[in-house]
Structure formats: C-alpha cells, structure tokens
Write a protein that holds these residues in place. Structure first.
Motif, PDB file in Angstrom:
ATOM      1  N   HIS A  21      13.620 -18.350  45.468  1.00 58.95           N
ATOM      2  CA  HIS A  21      13.770 -19.611  46.192  1.00 58.95           C
ATOM      3  C   HIS A  21      14.044 -19.323  47.673  1.00 58.95           C
ATOM      4  N   TYR A  23      16.308 -20.130  49.498  1.00 57.99           N
ATOM      5  CA  TYR A  23      17.719 -19.908  49.847  1.00 57.99           C
ATOM      6  C   TYR A  23      18.257 -18.549  49.369  1.00 57.99           C
ATOM      7  N   ASP A  37       9.812 -23.398  47.169  1.00 64.48           N
ATOM      8  CA  ASP A  37      10.761 -24.340  46.573  1.00 64.48           C
ATOM      9  C   ASP A  37      10.605 -24.319  45.057  1.00 64.48           C
ATOM     10  N   MET A  61      16.191 -24.498  38.244  1.00 65.79           N
ATOM     11  CA  MET A  61      14.889 -24.031  38.748  1.00 65.79           C
ATOM     12  C   MET A  61      14.187 -23.177  37.691  1.00 65.79           C
ATOM     13  N   SER A 126      12.433 -33.132  46.967  1.00 65.62           N
ATOM     14  CA  SER A 126      12.713 -33.716  48.281  1.00 65.62           C
ATOM     15  C   SER A 126      11.416 -33.806  49.085  1.00 65.62           C
ATOM     16  N   THR A 213      12.655 -28.005  52.157  1.00 60.77           N
ATOM     17  CA  THR A 213      12.539 -26.625  52.663  1.00 60.77           C
ATOM     18  C   THR A 213      11.075 -26.281  52.977  1.00 60.77           C
TER      19      THR A 213
HETATM   20  O1  CIZ Z   1      13.516 -28.027  44.978  1.00 64.65           O
HETATM   21  C1  CIZ Z   1      13.990 -27.209  45.739  1.00 64.65           C
HETATM   22  O2  CIZ Z   1      13.569 -26.069  45.808  1.00 64.65           O
HETATM   23  C2  CIZ Z   1      15.148 -27.593  46.569  1.00 64.65           C
HETATM   24  C3  CIZ Z   1      16.390 -27.777  45.876  1.00 64.65           C
HETATM   25  C4  CIZ Z   1      15.122 -27.830  47.865  1.00 64.65           C
HETATM   26  C5  CIZ Z   1      13.948 -27.919  48.736  1.00 64.65           C
HETATM   27  O3  CIZ Z   1      13.965 -28.743  49.655  1.00 64.65           O
HETATM   28  O4  CIZ Z   1      12.994 -27.169  48.567  1.00 64.65           O
END
Ligand code: CIZ
Ligand code: SF4
Length: 303
Positions: A21, A23, A37, A61, A126, A213
């Motif tokens: 991901h 993050y 994402d 996820m 999102s 993101t």
């Molecule tokens: O779905 C995702 O990966 C999340 C939590 C955030 C995003 O904005 O990508």
C-alpha cells in the motif's frame, strides 16, 4: 544472501506477488511488485497468475484481495496490522442501524471488514466515492454511508446530499490540523496543498485539493507545480518522490503516521513467505455477499 534477495528467491519459488500500500515503509514499497491503493492492488493481483498474494497493508486490504481472488492464498505478514477506522464498525452495529432505516441503501467505504461489506449494497473507495453517489445513489431518499464521517461529509457537501452517518474516522488523519497546514504554507508559500478526504472539514478547507492516495499520485504527475504540501499518511511521500524526482514534497505534519501500516517490515515479509502465514480466511457466505458489494461498485464505474 541479503534479506531482499531471500524474499525475491522465495517469491519466485512460491509464485507469489507482493503488494504494498502507498502508506508502507519505503523499504517495503521498494521490494513490492505493485504499489497502490487497496482496491487497485487487489484488482491488479486478481489478474495475475500468482498462486500467492502477500499484502503489505492492513487487514481489510488483504481481505479485499481475498474477496477478489478467492482461489489464491492471501497472506498478511502481521496479523495485528488492523485499521482502527475499519474496526470502529461491526456487522452487528450496522445491522442495528439498518433496522432503524429499513428503506435506506447502504454504502461502505472500502475501509471495512468483509463482514461489514457483506451487510452493504455497495462499496466505494475515496477515489470513487463521489462518482458512486452520483451514479448509484443520487435519487435514493435514504443512504447510509459508513464508517468514515469525514469522507461521507466531504461527499455530502460536494453533492449537496445528506447521508445517515457512522461516527468513524481515521486516527492518523485527524492528527493533521489546519494550523499544521498554515505553518507549512508560511514556509513554502508557492506549494500546492493536497490532503486526503479522510481529513476533517477544516483541514480540507485549508487545502487546494482533497484527493485519494492514487488521486494525489496522478495529480502531482500532471501538475506543473514544483512543490507540494502533503496532508496524508507520510508513507506516500516515498512513492511521490520516486515518481517525481524533480519535485519537492513536504508533509503537512510529519507525525501523521499509521502505526498499523508500519507493522509490516522486511523481516515479516520474509517470514510470511517462509511460513505461508498469516492466511486470510473468509467464510464462504460472507465472501460471496461482500463480493457483491464490490462487484456492484465495479458495474457502476464502467462507462
Ligand atoms: O483504499 C485505500 O487504499 C485507502 C485507505 C486510501 C486511499 O486513498 O488510497
Ligand atoms: Fe486505517 Fe487510517 Fe491507518 Fe488508513 S491510515 S489504515 S484509515 S488507521
């Protein structure tokens, strides 16, 4: 052999694909086959011939990946990497809310467990929440939108549509305050401010754009601006820098980190492949129903 080589060797032996991901820790992003994402990664992984998916991210996820690839083995390297926002709502809690609003359509943010998704009509991310409401729910009188009250509030304001809300939020994004943005703007007056839609309304107001993101990654690539203040989990800055070496990125608040995302380390990725743990298992009836809410979303997004 170093840890990276060991991971690559095992990955080949097990015919695995490694997803990270946006993050995740920089070193974890660097060994991944794909970074993105949660939905994008799960969709891409489902198209591969891999037998095993290692999901470097949080539990919902990896569940999403399993829902889209029930035949594959899906591993999460740390079973305690959960999402506090997703954990703020249970299937039981949602069933209670549905009882109070029996006619309402129910949409859940992808940040929910498979059990919660199974209780919903539709799922959204999102990146597509606004589009989903416009295409699927505009004419519905009552819509339940769970669990993120800030994402729901953002879409509500944009489309002038009321939702029945849940009191959920992301503990990492609420750490970012309007004052942090103000301070960074003073130091970087020409920077463009991008924040995530999981941020509270006052933070979105202080920004130039509220994005997902993937939306941020796309926006930055296409923009002529050179400097950006980034209001989301700071892990994304690694990817933004890699993809845009000529641009400068400043975190809106450098303590906006998600401790759960940071639980995944290279050691745990290697261990996960060695031991084939922790495997994501979802009872079949839940998986089928959760899958429907994701399928419905995909149908509405087709042009
Ligand atoms: O779905 C995702 O990966 C999340 C939590 C955030 C995003 O904005 O990508
Ligand atoms: Fe959950 Fe927030 Fe962490 Fe994302 S950043 S996984 S929404 S707690």
């Amino acid at each position: 052999m170093g840890i990276v080589e060991k991971i690559q060797k095992l990955k080949k032996e097990k015919n695995a694909v490694i997803l990270a991901h946006n993050y995740q820790l920089p070193e974890v992003q660097d060994i991944a086959d794909l970074t993105g994402d949660s939905l994008g990664l799960s969709v891409e992984a489902s198209k591969t011939k891999a037998d095993v998916i290692v999901f470097c991210g949080v539990h919902f996820m990896a569940e999403t990946a399993k829902i889209l690839s029930p035949q594959k083995t899906v591993l999460i390297p740390d079973k305690n990497a959960g999402c506090p926002m997703a954990d703020m709502i249970t299937a039981e809690g949602l069933r209670e809310l549905k009882k109070k609003h029996p006619k309402a359509k129910v949409m859940c943010y992808v940040n929910t467990s498979a059990e919660v998704k199974a209780e919903c009509d539709l799922c959204c991310t999102s990146a597509n929440a606004e589009k989903m409401v416009e295409r699927a729910l505009k004419n519905e009188e009552e819509v339940i939108f769970v669990p993120d009250k800030y994402l729901a509030g953002y879409v509500s304001k944009k489309l002038n549509k009321n939702f029945i809300l849940w009191d959920g939020y992301c503990p990492t994004h609420v750490k970012i305050l309007p004052g942090h943005i103000q301070k960074q703007k003073e130091v970087h007056p020409t920077a463009e401010v991008l924040v995530h839609m999981e941020c509270p309304e006052e933070v979105v107001k202080a920004a130039d754009h509220a994005l997902s993101t993937e939306g941020m990654c796309r926006h930055v690539k296409a923009s002529r601006k050179k400097e950006f203040i980034i209001g989301t989990e700071i892990g994304i800055i690694h990817r933004l820098k890699n993809e845009n070496p000529d641009k400068v990125f400043v975190p809106a608040y450098d303590e906006a980190t998600c401790p759960n995302m940071k639980k995944i380390t290279l050691d745990k990725v290697l261990w996960s492949l060695e031991e084939m743990r922790y495997q994501i298992e979802i009872p079949d009836n839940i998986l089928q129903r959760a899958s429907k809410s994701i399928q419905k979303m995909t149908e509405y997004l087709m042009d």
